[in-house]
Enzyme design. Sequence first.
Site, PDB file in Angstrom:
ATOM      1  N   TYR A   7       0.855  -1.189   0.000  1.00 50.50           N
ATOM      2  CA  TYR A   7       0.000   0.000   0.000  1.00 50.50           C
ATOM      3  C   TYR A   7       0.898   1.249   0.000  1.00 50.50           C
ATOM      4  O   TYR A   7       1.902   1.299   0.723  1.00 50.50           O
ATOM      5  CB  TYR A   7      -0.905  -0.042   1.244  1.00 50.50           C
ATOM      6  CG  TYR A   7      -1.606   1.262   1.510  1.00 50.50           C
ATOM      7  CD1 TYR A   7      -2.490   1.791   0.570  1.00 50.50           C
ATOM      8  CD2 TYR A   7      -1.381   1.976   2.675  1.00 50.50           C
ATOM      9  CE1 TYR A   7      -3.121   2.996   0.802  1.00 50.50           C
ATOM     10  CE2 TYR A   7      -2.018   3.182   2.911  1.00 50.50           C
ATOM     11  CZ  TYR A   7      -2.882   3.688   1.962  1.00 50.50           C
ATOM     12  OH  TYR A   7      -3.497   4.884   2.197  1.00 50.50           O
ATOM     13  N   LYS A  63     -11.311  -1.027   6.607  1.00 51.39           N
ATOM     14  CA  LYS A  63     -11.817  -1.771   5.448  1.00 51.39           C
ATOM     15  C   LYS A  63     -12.831  -2.843   5.879  1.00 51.39           C
ATOM     16  O   LYS A  63     -13.838  -2.516   6.456  1.00 51.39           O
ATOM     17  CB  LYS A  63     -10.653  -2.360   4.667  1.00 51.39           C
ATOM     18  CG  LYS A  63      -9.429  -1.455   4.571  1.00 51.39           C
ATOM     19  CD  LYS A  63      -9.682  -0.122   3.888  1.00 51.39           C
ATOM     20  CE  LYS A  63      -8.371   0.615   3.675  1.00 51.39           C
ATOM     21  NZ  LYS A  63      -8.468   2.053   3.580  1.00 51.39           N
TER      22      LYS A  63
HETATM   23  C1  LIG Z   1      -3.637  -3.071   2.466  1.00 49.55           C
HETATM   24  C2  LIG Z   1      -3.680  -1.817   3.273  1.00 49.55           C
HETATM   25  N1  LIG Z   1      -2.966  -1.743   4.406  1.00 49.55           N
HETATM   26  C3  LIG Z   1      -2.970  -0.632   5.179  1.00 49.55           C
HETATM   27  C4  LIG Z   1      -3.693   0.494   4.819  1.00 49.55           C
HETATM   28  C5  LIG Z   1      -3.675   1.713   5.687  1.00 49.55           C
HETATM   29  O1  LIG Z   1      -4.830   1.786   6.443  1.00 49.55           O
HETATM   30  P1  LIG Z   1      -5.506   3.154   6.948  1.00 49.55           P
HETATM   31  O2  LIG Z   1      -5.955   3.914   5.741  1.00 49.55           O
HETATM   32  O3  LIG Z   1      -6.617   2.694   7.830  1.00 49.55           O
HETATM   33  O4  LIG Z   1      -4.461   3.903   7.698  1.00 49.55           O
HETATM   34  C6  LIG Z   1      -4.463   0.451   3.658  1.00 49.55           C
HETATM   35  C7  LIG Z   1      -5.254   1.626   3.251  1.00 49.55           C
HETATM   36  O5  LIG Z   1      -5.829   1.688   2.184  1.00 49.55           O
HETATM   37  C8  LIG Z   1      -4.448  -0.729   2.859  1.00 49.55           C
HETATM   38  O6  LIG Z   1      -5.153  -0.814   1.719  1.00 49.55           O
END
Ligand SMILES: Cc1ncc(COP(=O)(O)O)c(C=O)c1O
Length: 379
Positions: free
Chosen positions: A98, A195
């Site tokens: 990400y 998510k």
């Molecule tokens: C696979 C994955 N990990 C971590 C994150 C980070 O999460 P957050 O947006 O809740 O900080 C995301 C965000 O889209 C993600 O898609």
Amino acid sequence: MGFATNAIHVGQEPDPATGAVVAPIYQTSTYVYEELGKNKGYDYARTNHPNRKALEKTIAKLEGGHSAYVFTSGMAAIDSVFRLFRPGDHIVLSEAVYGGVYRLSTQLLVHFGLEFSFVDTSIPACVLTAMRPNTKLIYIETPTNPTMRVTDIAAIAKMATERNVTLAVDNTFLSPYLQRPIELGADIVVHSMTKYLNGHSDCTGGAAILTRPEDAEKIYFIQRSAGAGLAPMDCFLVSRGLKTLAVRMERHNQNGMAVAKFLEGHAKVKRVIYPGLASHAQHEVAKRQQRGFGAMLSFDLGSLDAAKRLLNHVKLCSLAESLGGVETLISHPALMTHASVPPDIQKQIGITEGLVRLSVGIEDVEDLIADLDQALAKV
Ligand SMILES: Cc1ncc(COP(=O)(O)O)c(C=O)c1O
């Protein structure tokens, strides 16, 4: 007990004070002492509060961990895991992580002496080649966001164990209902609870699930010292979302597969990347280690112009960042979620200008397909 039963009951016992079946939101920053040195187990909400404790219990159970700690976002949880390490330590990561993880490591944590190598973890030999004597952590995302590359968790776990290296897995795209990294040998699991775990796109949150008591102790120290623990209202929302995780994921699986097949058969779509399709490079690994293929997929329309036309003409699918909610979200990784990844790296990991990412929701799938069909007609 089964997964759905645990999701509904573990940590979610009726409120001891009133008998309320759903525990109230403890919207307070501080807790009164009965006398000096004696309280009811809580003193200050940064340190802990009942809604956080309840959610952490549920999540630890669902992932099969020793304990879990929840944070204000997925990034805060991931940051806390990286802080388990020290200047001079080396971390090997999936090259297609990400974008926020790429930014955190290359633009922030690198200044605190951590070293990072990004490799294609779907090829175990690449991980082996990247290992150094000071490698302390392998951090994998599977499937990756947005290129849907799948890493063989058990194979990497074996490699990590043999070298006394910690393995952390980002399980955001599948949730513990569809993938169980700890059973496959991972030491740590992280989530963006924003998510699927919450599932309703109404708060952000993150979780770190630990298997070793010594890691748990350190993560709890980081949580209460740095102060990024999740607030009562948000814990309540994620706890509520978790109760329907099992049924939501079943429907996500069905809709994901139906939309992937529709797109694969469409003349305007150059390529569909969905681990559930036989055409996916790691389809066999996904079949082996996942309980379903989920509802995240990417597809290539060949050019930025074509992608723009589709994104600007969808009506039911919302053009928005994020994923994993009940509603279908569509996005353009190169210009949105992965904009912080430099163009040459985007190209190297397969984020093309024509790539569109879809988080398929749990609406009636015929409506989703009709919407994509009418938007594709404009391409
Ligand atoms: C696979 C994955 N990990 C971590 C994150 C980070 O999460 P957050 O947006 O809740 O900080 C995301 C965000 O889209 C993600 O898609």
